[in-house]
Design an enzyme around this catalytic site. Structure first.
Site, short mmCIF file in Angstrom:
data_model
loop_
_atom_site.label_atom_id
_atom_site.label_comp_id
_atom_site.label_asym_id
_atom_site.label_seq_id
_atom_site.Cartn_x
_atom_site.Cartn_y
_atom_site.Cartn_z
N GLU A 69 -3.79 7.77 -5.17
CA GLU A 69 -3.92 7.28 -6.55
C GLU A 69 -5.03 7.79 -7.19
O GLU A 69 -6.10 7.58 -6.69
CB GLU A 69 -3.73 5.91 -6.61
N HIS A 82 -1.13 0.90 -9.40
CA HIS A 82 -1.99 -0.03 -8.79
C HIS A 82 -2.39 -1.29 -9.64
O HIS A 82 -3.56 -1.68 -9.78
CB HIS A 82 -3.04 0.53 -7.85
N ARG A 142 0.78 -1.09 -0.04
CA ARG A 142 0.02 0.11 0.05
C ARG A 142 1.08 1.01 0.05
O ARG A 142 2.04 1.25 0.58
CB ARG A 142 -0.80 -0.02 1.16
P1 NAD Z 1 -1.48 -11.24 4.23
O1 NAD Z 1 -2.53 -10.81 5.20
O2 NAD Z 1 -1.77 -12.76 3.87
O3 NAD Z 1 -0.20 -10.96 4.51
C1 NAD Z 1 0.25 -9.82 5.17
C2 NAD Z 1 1.37 -9.95 6.37
O4 NAD Z 1 1.76 -8.75 6.70
C3 NAD Z 1 0.96 -10.92 7.31
O5 NAD Z 1 1.76 -12.21 7.58
C4 NAD Z 1 1.14 -9.94 8.50
O6 NAD Z 1 1.35 -10.65 9.89
C5 NAD Z 1 2.30 -9.03 8.37
N1 NAD Z 1 2.28 -8.05 8.92
C6 NAD Z 1 1.18 -7.17 9.46
N2 NAD Z 1 1.46 -6.15 10.25
C7 NAD Z 1 3.08 -6.23 10.13
C8 NAD Z 1 4.03 -5.23 10.44
N3 NAD Z 1 3.80 -4.34 11.31
N4 NAD Z 1 5.41 -5.56 10.01
C9 NAD Z 1 5.62 -6.60 9.33
N5 NAD Z 1 4.60 -7.49 8.65
C10 NAD Z 1 3.30 -7.22 9.37
O7 NAD Z 1 -1.78 -10.40 2.75
P2 NAD Z 1 -1.38 -10.52 1.27
O8 NAD Z 1 -2.41 -11.09 0.60
O9 NAD Z 1 0.08 -11.01 1.33
O10 NAD Z 1 -1.29 -8.83 0.88
C11 NAD Z 1 -0.23 -8.07 1.53
C12 NAD Z 1 -0.49 -6.81 1.10
O11 NAD Z 1 -0.52 -6.32 -0.22
C13 NAD Z 1 -2.14 -6.63 1.20
O12 NAD Z 1 -2.27 -6.04 2.45
C14 NAD Z 1 -2.42 -5.51 0.49
O13 NAD Z 1 -2.20 -4.19 1.09
C15 NAD Z 1 -1.55 -5.69 -0.71
N6 NAD Z 1 -1.82 -5.93 -2.07
C16 NAD Z 1 -1.67 -5.24 -2.98
C17 NAD Z 1 -2.11 -5.37 -4.44
C18 NAD Z 1 -1.71 -4.63 -5.67
O14 NAD Z 1 -2.42 -4.56 -6.61
N7 NAD Z 1 -0.72 -3.75 -5.52
C19 NAD Z 1 -2.97 -6.42 -4.42
C20 NAD Z 1 -3.33 -7.40 -3.47
C21 NAD Z 1 -2.76 -7.09 -2.21
#
Ligand code: NAD
Length: 330
Positions: free
Chosen positions: A269, A296, A240
């Protein structure tokens, strides 16, 4: 005749809804508002039985309190930072997301960005396209081999894990920081773990962000934390936008703290008055050749988009029928 349930897609989708209508048949009415601003929802969502929300707008208290009979707010995506989860729960409305539709696509994008930066692909392309310098690999000097490079992952969830597995196949040394992961994932995946963020930052050569945006991760990467990175590191953000304070990036590029950086996501965005975007568009700033920005789009593949739309509608049907809703996040 009983009233047909109504499903509203708040934003992002603007086509004739063939995918959704094929699944719904006669079960419910469906309307796509294609809103670009939350205020556009006023007067249009109040009678919804379920709302599907993509990532173009937020759903805050004002909108949620007007919902009279909503059985589900479905965040068609992973990140849940654009819904007031606590308020929705206090109104008895479950919020669910679709966590798995694009994990591979985002990981592929993160790896693609890493390769484009570290192999000099985007830098050489940008310089030659702009008619700068010799037609020679020397313009990208010094580049080093990816094998044995240290890739640091912040957030070892679905996408972080998929990225780790891909990086391992390049022979990279992968380490991660994720305070919420129980012990053992380092062993299961054959990667390293840092329990301290600054320890991870001092070790990495390439840093990729895969944590959610929370109060804790807001501007996690900023002017100060960037100082922990070794000179000449690379940064990739597909999580994000606000996980990084992007105002610190142009200087980090100028000073050589970062050899390159790639962003699929920005705090706002499309961007407005963003100093990173200004530097990236400025041919006389080094960020012009060394920074990549995408709109994005990491989540996007035709297959993933279909999956998210199908799963979104299936979730709404389950909620309206009062059967089990998966992936509730509040
Ligand atoms: P997920 O929930 O499977 O994984 C997120 C991980 O981050 C978890 O293991 C959690 O414990 C960890 N986390 C939480 N707080 C933290 C901190 N302070 N420090 C370090 N780690 C921490 O989510 P995901 O499916 O792997 O997605 C990750 C992120 O990617 C989403 O939250 C979303 O914002 C982003 N995303 C972006 C796109 C895009 O198009 N660019 C698409 C999907 C998801």
């Amino acid at each position: 005749m009983p009233r047909k349930p109504k499903i509203i897609i708040a934003d992002f989708i603007a086509d004739e809804l063939k995918i959704e209508k094929n699944i719904l048949g006669d079960f419910a009415e469906i309307v796509a508002l294609n809103a670009v601003n939350e205020t556009e929802l006023v007067g249009k969502i109040e009678d919804a039985d379920a709302i599907i929300l993509y990532h173009c707008i937020s759903l805050g208290k004002d909108s949620i309190q007007r919902l009279k009979q909503c059985k589900l707010i479905l965040r068609a995506g992973v990140g849940i930072d654009n819904v007031d989860l606590t308020f929705a729960r206090s109104c008895g409305i479950p919020v669910a997301n679709i966590p798995d539709y694009g994990s591979e696509d985002v990981a592929d994008t993160a790896i693609g960005m890493m390769l484009a930066l570290t192999r000099g692909i985007s830098l050489l392309n940008s310089r030659l396209q702009n008619n700068i310098g010799d037609w020679s690999y020397l313009q990208a000097k010094p580049l080093s081999r990816l094998r044995n490079k240290i890739l640091g992952i912040i957030g070892l969830g679905r996408i972080g894990t998929a990225t780790a597995l891909r990086a391992k196949s390049f022979g990279m040394n992968v380490i991660f920081y994720d305070p919420y992961k129980p012990d053992g994932f380092d062993k299961a995946l054959g990667i390293g773990r840092c329990y301290d963020l600054s320890e991870l930052l001092t070790k990495v050569e390439i840093l990729t962000l895969h944590c959610p945006l929370t109060r804790e991760t807001h501007h996690l990467i900023n002017r100060e934390s960037l100082k922990n990175l070794p000179m000449g590191s690379y940064l990739i953000n597909t999580s994000r936008g606000n996980v990084v304070d992007t105002s610190a990036i142009p200087t980090a590029i100028e000073t050589g703290r970062l050899s390159g950086a790639a962003f699929d996501v920005l705090g706002l965005e499309p961007p407005l008055g963003d100093v990173l975007v200004d530097a990236w568009r400025n041919p006389s700033h080094p960020a012009f050749h060394k920074v990549l920005i995408n709109p994005h789009s990491a989540f996007y593949s035709e297959e993933g988009l279909e999956e998210i739309r199908v799963k979104g509608i299936q979730a709404c049907i389950r909620a309206i029928q009062r059967t089990e809703i998966r992936n509730v996040v509040n």
